[in-house]
Design a protein around this motif. Structure first.
Motif, PDB file in Angstrom:
ATOM      1  N   ASP A   1      14.415 -11.791  26.217  1.00  0.00           N
ATOM      2  CA  ASP A   1      15.326 -10.645  26.269  1.00  0.00           C
ATOM      3  C   ASP A   1      15.092  -9.678  25.115  1.00  0.00           C
ATOM      4  N   ILE A   2      14.445 -10.158  24.038  1.00  0.00           N
ATOM      5  CA  ILE A   2      14.217  -9.341  22.847  1.00  0.00           C
ATOM      6  C   ILE A   2      12.860  -8.654  22.971  1.00  0.00           C
ATOM      7  N   ILE A   3      12.863  -7.332  22.758  1.00  0.00           N
ATOM      8  CA  ILE A   3      11.644  -6.534  22.851  1.00  0.00           C
ATOM      9  C   ILE A   3      11.387  -5.884  21.497  1.00  0.00           C
ATOM     10  N   PHE A   4      10.150  -5.985  21.026  1.00  0.00           N
ATOM     11  CA  PHE A   4       9.725  -5.345  19.787  1.00  0.00           C
ATOM     12  C   PHE A   4       8.957  -4.065  20.124  1.00  0.00           C
ATOM     13  N   VAL A   5       9.368  -2.963  19.535  1.00  0.00           N
ATOM     14  CA  VAL A   5       8.677  -1.682  19.699  1.00  0.00           C
ATOM     15  C   VAL A   5       7.931  -1.406  18.394  1.00  0.00           C
ATOM     16  N   LYS A   6       6.606  -1.464  18.458  1.00  0.00           N
ATOM     17  CA  LYS A   6       5.777  -1.254  17.265  1.00  0.00           C
ATOM     18  C   LYS A   6       5.311   0.198  17.229  1.00  0.00           C
ATOM     19  N   LEU A   7       5.478   0.814  16.070  1.00  0.00           N
ATOM     20  CA  LEU A   7       5.154   2.226  15.919  1.00  0.00           C
ATOM     21  C   LEU A   7       4.038   2.398  14.900  1.00  0.00           C
ATOM     22  N   HIS A   8       3.152   3.348  15.190  1.00  0.00           N
ATOM     23  CA  HIS A   8       2.049   3.688  14.296  1.00  0.00           C
ATOM     24  C   HIS A   8       1.948   5.197  14.186  1.00  0.00           C
ATOM     25  N   ALA A   9       1.794   5.682  12.959  1.00  0.00           N
ATOM     26  CA  ALA A   9       1.647   7.124  12.723  1.00  0.00           C
ATOM     27  C   ALA A   9       0.181   7.437  12.472  1.00  0.00           C
ATOM     28  N   PRO A  10      -0.447   8.232  13.325  1.00  0.00           N
ATOM     29  CA  PRO A  10      -1.848   8.623  13.086  1.00  0.00           C
ATOM     30  C   PRO A  10      -1.955   9.545  11.871  1.00  0.00           C
ATOM     31  N   TRP A  11      -3.193   9.802  11.481  1.00  0.00           N
ATOM     32  CA  TRP A  11      -3.454  10.624  10.294  1.00  0.00           C
ATOM     33  C   TRP A  11      -2.855  12.025  10.431  1.00  0.00           C
ATOM     34  N   GLU A  12      -2.970  12.603  11.611  1.00  0.00           N
ATOM     35  CA  GLU A  12      -2.468  13.962  11.793  1.00  0.00           C
ATOM     36  C   GLU A  12      -0.963  14.025  11.584  1.00  0.00           C
ATOM     37  N   VAL A  13      -0.246  13.037  12.107  1.00  0.00           N
ATOM     38  CA  VAL A  13       1.212  13.003  11.952  1.00  0.00           C
ATOM     39  C   VAL A  13       1.582  12.772  10.502  1.00  0.00           C
ATOM     40  N   LEU A  14       0.896  11.841   9.847  1.00  0.00           N
ATOM     41  CA  LEU A  14       1.179  11.568   8.445  1.00  0.00           C
ATOM     42  C   LEU A  14       0.962  12.803   7.586  1.00  0.00           C
ATOM     43  N   GLY A  15      -0.162  13.495   7.822  1.00  0.00           N
ATOM     44  CA  GLY A  15      -0.437  14.686   7.035  1.00  0.00           C
ATOM     45  C   GLY A  15       0.586  15.785   7.263  1.00  0.00           C
ATOM     46  N   ARG A  16       0.986  15.966   8.537  1.00  0.00           N
ATOM     47  CA  ARG A  16       1.933  17.036   8.851  1.00  0.00           C
ATOM     48  C   ARG A  16       3.293  16.789   8.190  1.00  0.00           C
ATOM     49  N   TYR A  17       3.791  15.559   8.306  1.00  0.00           N
ATOM     50  CA  TYR A  17       5.123  15.273   7.751  1.00  0.00           C
ATOM     51  C   TYR A  17       5.084  15.020   6.253  1.00  0.00           C
ATOM     52  N   ALA A  18       3.965  14.575   5.717  1.00  0.00           N
ATOM     53  CA  ALA A  18       3.857  14.449   4.264  1.00  0.00           C
ATOM     54  C   ALA A  18       3.977  15.815   3.602  1.00  0.00           C
ATOM     55  N   GLU A  19       3.446  16.830   4.266  1.00  0.00           N
ATOM     56  CA  GLU A  19       3.576  18.191   3.745  1.00  0.00           C
ATOM     57  C   GLU A  19       5.012  18.684   3.870  1.00  0.00           C
ATOM     58  N   VAL A  20       5.681  18.323   4.979  1.00  0.00           N
ATOM     59  CA  VAL A  20       7.074  18.740   5.161  1.00  0.00           C
ATOM     60  C   VAL A  20       7.980  18.059   4.140  1.00  0.00           C
ATOM     61  N   MET A  21       7.713  16.781   3.854  1.00  0.00           N
ATOM     62  CA  MET A  21       8.557  16.004   2.943  1.00  0.00           C
ATOM     63  C   MET A  21       8.158  16.161   1.474  1.00  0.00           C
ATOM     64  N   ASN A  22       7.135  16.957   1.209  1.00  0.00           N
ATOM     65  CA  ASN A  22       6.653  17.162  -0.168  1.00  0.00           C
ATOM     66  C   ASN A  22       6.274  15.845  -0.844  1.00  0.00           C
ATOM     67  N   VAL A  23       5.579  14.991  -0.102  1.00  0.00           N
ATOM     68  CA  VAL A  23       5.106  13.730  -0.674  1.00  0.00           C
ATOM     69  C   VAL A  23       4.009  14.029  -1.682  1.00  0.00           C
ATOM     70  N   ARG A  24       4.174  13.549  -2.892  1.00  0.00           N
ATOM     71  CA  ARG A  24       3.196  13.803  -3.953  1.00  0.00           C
ATOM     72  C   ARG A  24       2.082  12.764  -3.866  1.00  0.00           C
ATOM     73  N   MET A  25       0.851  13.241  -3.867  1.00  0.00           N
ATOM     74  CA  MET A  25      -0.302  12.366  -3.740  1.00  0.00           C
ATOM     75  C   MET A  25      -1.298  12.657  -4.865  1.00  0.00           C
TER      76      MET A  25
END
Length: 962
Positions: free
Chosen positions: A166-190
């Motif tokens: 009855d228990i279902i696991f939903v596994k999520l992965h963020a590709p490079w494009e998504v990480l780069g786009r939202y890292a810029e939005v969130m001002n992640v310092r690298m």
């Protein structure tokens, strides 16, 4: 595996040909990312035309797949016409792992597939896990939410639980494009450039001295508390200048591998940021993962731990398997209890908020070392001067002084020498060094807070928190639901938002304040009950059959009262949590941080009053308002108020603090670690019985983490509250119990490893959150520091005998008028501090059953009691003497002088110690300058390189990041 359409066929490209692969589920489809492997013979030269033709072919296939995906989704989903919930602009660029074109000819890493940290292909790392039950009634909201997750570009894969279908696991992965786009939005310092450390020029003489010192240090053993540099990984971001990530300037950043450029904690934080902004239903406020967790659409949401924390191989010979294993060996293991914490690694794995908590806890523990040493010195000073204490000698030798009974009827007369042991124990805590220690601890609290500000500034600089500002917080769903009809413009965002009227807010605050006042009255009522218990029990123990209890009736009364008080404290704490939750929700705070601050303040106030109310009673009220023999003050005209022991009330205060402190810390440690251990053991036991030990060992990581305990609903609240209450115990009544800092130090050494073990092994991995400081707790610490000055002044002046002894030495003793106050000046102090009472003046209900003939063979005519009163045959019988008023005036003068002196010292220290170290200020200015120079140089270098390439090729074209 969950599959909603098992008969789908998905086209894939391999070597330029189309193959058909069996899809495992339409909910696992991906609609934007096509993985292809195109093999070209080495002797064939690739041209721009050929490559563009290949790309065009791939795009045509992608269109077919997207059309096919939309058709399948339209058949199975009841929301095919609800286009307002989908982000069409991103739909063609999204992907889902089950329908992604499988790569043929490339070997899939078996290790990644087996360790449970990747998708089934062994390439896509799992960044976040959602858990739900198929039987949940919120299916429609969940389906829309997951479609919009795919539309944001996240890849998704579902899998059923091995223990419960009855228990279902939903596994999520963020590709490079998504990480780069939202890292810029969130001002992640690298990191983008390694730091350059400049050494100041020194004179030759200073260089020679430094060389000699370093040579001398080479002969000494290595610092045992430091961790081995070979064991810890090279955290590149700590040695690099960082800047907010930008895709336009991506060439400036140090990217060795795009898969590891963003660490796991940052990846999970980015995914969580996306999930908090995804819609699940039509409507302005139907958005975010938190609301779905609240309404039961999802049962849990968490990032994965990085594998197991144990390994068959030694970390010294084979290295760490992962960061979790490294944290366990170098931080959570009991074998490294004496070593410094790897705070950078803690921050990398758990985030800045948890890293700051452990940094503060480590700093607090380190600062307890001097306080514990001085407190132990004060205690040992009392031990060494015990045989030279004139007051203790007189008490032990006073066999001819008969004291009046301390309770009605059943308490007998007693010799003053019977309290010899208590007089000696009192001297251990109440001696000449007590005042010095009280001043020292008041100053220590200020120094601790001021240096913590400096330490926090250094940590904030090292962890790139100096310029970080919290985002505009979302409004709580409860606030929106309550005040959705009234709106006004937000002055920051310029958008309309729900508005709470001032009258409504004031009325709710008044009701909340009334509830707080009522709960404080409940605490006072509980203390009153303890007082009645002490009054009634002391007479019962005085008439007890056992001689041991009968002869020590007052100690037995105090000990049992403290234990009962501790049980009442723990029961009321459970009630207070529910009341604080009710009152905080009644106030309707606008944002989560406002809710947390309000709840924190109420819980601290409740627990602080609950924990310290009895201590305040013993310190400042016990034995102060009892009256005198023949005219005792009584509760409800029935129970005679409790008196202090002939040796004073300080021994009662010491027992209260010692027992409460030890029992509270023991109970807290058990609840923090023992309770999760028992729960996890019970879960493992059920799994072992149902599936066997071998099957359990093969569980994937998401299944193992799901079976762990979730972090507390209030985050780090319980950890901070425990330490803040301990800080109060350590500072507020420390003049009466100098060993409190030592007990706190021993507890904190254990506490650090217990919390580390709990975070690494017993809890699911919490989301890596950012924070600049410890929040509202710092203000509470400052308030406790101010309160400690006042309470310690009263403890020294009122509870201890320091002031009466000082007055006697300078005014009434053998050295009166000579300006001396040594032990020889205390001769006769005990006799001068006792008053005389005529036994025939006893009230009928207070008259003891024995007449005291066992002391002298005849009935006693007089007995003594602690007070400064005239004898019975004076013109005003039992009136206050002049010495009483001198002592009272000296006590008030001491309180005023002590408080003003200590507060002046505290403010002076606060003024002299800057919040920001000078070298850190210079480093920050230097870094800003260097960053500007480096960015300019890098941009100039890029432009020059482009110019050279244009000249070389004879034409201009753009070099864009693929």
């Amino acid at each position: 595996m969950e599959a909603s359409s098992s008969g789908s066929n998905i086209p894939a490209v391999t070597n330029g040909k189309t193959k058909i692969h069996h899809a495992e589920g339409t909910e696992d489809l991906q609609s934007n990312q096509l993985e292809t492997q195109i093999s070209i013979k080495p002797d064939v030269q690739r041209t721009d035309v050929d490559f563009s033709e290949i790309l065009n072919a791939i795009q045509e296939i992608a269109k077919d797949v997207n059309i096919f995906f939309d058709e399948l989704e339209g058949v199975n989903s009841p929301f095919k016409d609800d286009d307002s919930l989908l982000h069409h602009g991103n739909l063609t660029s999204t992907s889902d792992d089950a329908s992604r074109l499988e790569t043929v000819g490339e070997g899939v890493p078996d290790k990644n597939k087996s360790n449970g940290l990747y998708f089934r292909d062994g390439k896509c790392r799992i960044d976040y896990v959602l858990v739900y039950r198929k039987s949940s009634p919120q299916t429609e909201k969940r389906e829309v939410f997951e479609r919009n997750i795919r539309a944001e570009g996240l890849q998704m894969e579902k899998e059923s639980s091995l223990t419960n279908s009855d228990i279902i696991f939903v596994k999520l992965h963020a590709p490079w494009e998504v990480l780069g786009r939202y890292a810029e939005v969130m001002n992640v310092r690298m990191p983008f450039r390694r730091k350059i450390y400049y050494l100041h020029r020194r004179h030759k003489f200073m260089n020679r001295i430094e060389r000699q010192i370093s040579r001398f240090r080479g002969w000494l053993p290595r610092k045992p508390m430091r961790l081995d540099k070979e064991t810890l990984p090279d955290l590149e971001e700590n040695d690099c200048y960082t800047a907010p990530f930008s895709q336009q300037r991506i060439h400036h950043f140090i990217i060795h591998n795009k898969d590891t450029f963003f660490n796991n904690a940052t990846r999970s934080r980015i995914v969580h940021h996306i999930l908090q902004r995804v819609k699940y239903e039509e409507g302005k406020n139907k958005i975010g993962l938190n609301r779905l967790l609240t309404n039961g659409s999802y049962e849990a949401a968490f990032p994965l731990h990085e594998g197991s924390y144990r390994s068959k191989n030694s970390i010294r010979t084979h290295g760490a398997e992962n960061h979790r294993h490294l944290l366990y060996e170098c931080w959570a293991s009991w074998g490294v209890w004496y070593k410094y914490q790897p705070l950078d690694l803690v921050r990398r794995y758990f985030g800045e908020k948890i890293g700051l908590y452990f940094a503060w806890l480590g700093w607090y523990t380190g600062m307890l070392f001097p306080a514990a040493f001085i407190g132990l010195f004060v205690f040992l000073y009392g031990v060494t001067t015990l045989n030279h204490c004139q007051v203790s000698k007189e008490v032990c030798q006073a066999t001819d002084i008969i004291m009046c009974p301390i309770c009605d009827k059943y308490c007998p007369f007693m010799r003053l020498s019977d309290s010899c042991v208590y007089a000696k124990v009192t001297h251990l805590f109440d001696n000449g060094a007590t005042v010095f220690f009280a001043v020292f601890m008041a100053v220590w609290a200020t120094v601790f807070l001021e240096f913590w500000k400096r330490r926090r500034a250094v940590i904030a600089y090292d962890w790139d928190l100096i310029d970080w500002e919290e985002e505009e917080e979302e409004i709580r769903p409860q606030f929106e639901a309550k005040y959705s009809k009234k709106e006004r413009m937000n002055p920051i965002s310029g958008k309309p938002e729900p508005y709470q009227a001032f009258a409504d807010k004031c009325s709710r605050l008044i009701v909340s304040a009334s509830g707080i006042f009522f709960m404080i009255c409940v605490v006072i009522a509980a203390v009153f009950g303890i007082v009645i218990y002490r009054v009634v029990t002391v007479s019962t123990f005085a008439a007890f059959k056992w001689a041991l209890i009968r002869n020590n009736s007052q100690v037995a009364t105090t000990g049992t009262a403290v234990c009962i008080n501790f049980c009442i404290i723990m029961l009321l704490n459970v009630l207070y949590e529910k009341v604080a939750l009710l009152l905080t929700n009644l106030e309707q705070p606008r944002t989560e941080s406002e809710w947390e601050n309000s709840f924190t303040l109420k819980m601290f106030l409740f627990q602080f009053v609950n924990l310290n109310s009895s201590t305040f009673y013993i310190a400042f009220f016990l034995g102060r308002f009892t009256g005198h023999p023949g005219a005792y003050l009584r509760l409800i005209n029935r129970w005679r108020l409790e008196e202090c022991h002939p040796s004073g009330c300080l021994i009662d205060l010491c027992m209260q603090m010692g027992i409460i402190m030890v029992l509270k810390q023991t109970w807290n440690n058990f609840m923090e670690l023992g309770y999760p251990l028992i729960q996890n053991w019970w879960t493992r036991r059920k799994l072992r019985q149902e599936h066997g030990s071998q099957r359990k060992a093969s569980f994937p990581q998401w299944e193992k983490d799901y079976n762990l305990q979730p972090m507390n609903a209030y985050g780090l609240f319980d950890e901070y509250l425990e330490m803040i209450l301990q800080f109060g115990f350590t500072t507020i009544f420390v003049a009466a119990f100098p060993l409190a800092p030592l007990l706190a130090l021993l507890n904190n050494i254990i506490e650090i490893r217990l919390d580390a073990y709990k975070f690494v092994t017993q809890w699911r991995r919490p989301l890596a959150s950012r924070a600049k400081d410890i929040g509202i707790w710092y203000g509470i610490l400052e308030g406790i520091g101010i309160l400690s000055v006042i309470t310690n002044a009263f403890v020294v002046a009122v509870t201890s005998d320091f002031i009466p002894r000082l007055v006697y030495a300078y005014k009434y003793g053998p050295c009166a008028g000579q300006g001396e106050a040594g032990q020889k000046c205390m001769v006769g102090y005990v006799n001068a501090s006792l008053s005389v009472f005529l036994v025939s003046d006893f009230e009928n209900r207070s008259e003891p059953t024995s007449n005291g003939s066992e002391f002298s063979g005849s009935p006693l005519k007089y007995c003594r009691y602690r007070d400064y009163r005239d004898p019975p045959h004076s013109p005003v019988p039992y009136g206050y003497t002049l010495q009483f008023w001198h002592v009272l005036a000296a006590r008030l003068a001491f309180i005023i002088v002590f408080e003003h002196l200590v507060f002046c010292i505290k403010h002076l220290i606060s003024y002299l110690i800057p919040d920001l170290p000078k070298d850190l200020r210079d480093r920050m200015r230097r870094e800003k300058y260097l960053i500007q120079e480096m960015m300019y140089e890098a941009e100039l270098e890029r432009l020059q390189k482009e110019r050279k390439e244009r000249k070389k090729n004879g034409k201009s074209h753009n070099n864009e990041w693929p």
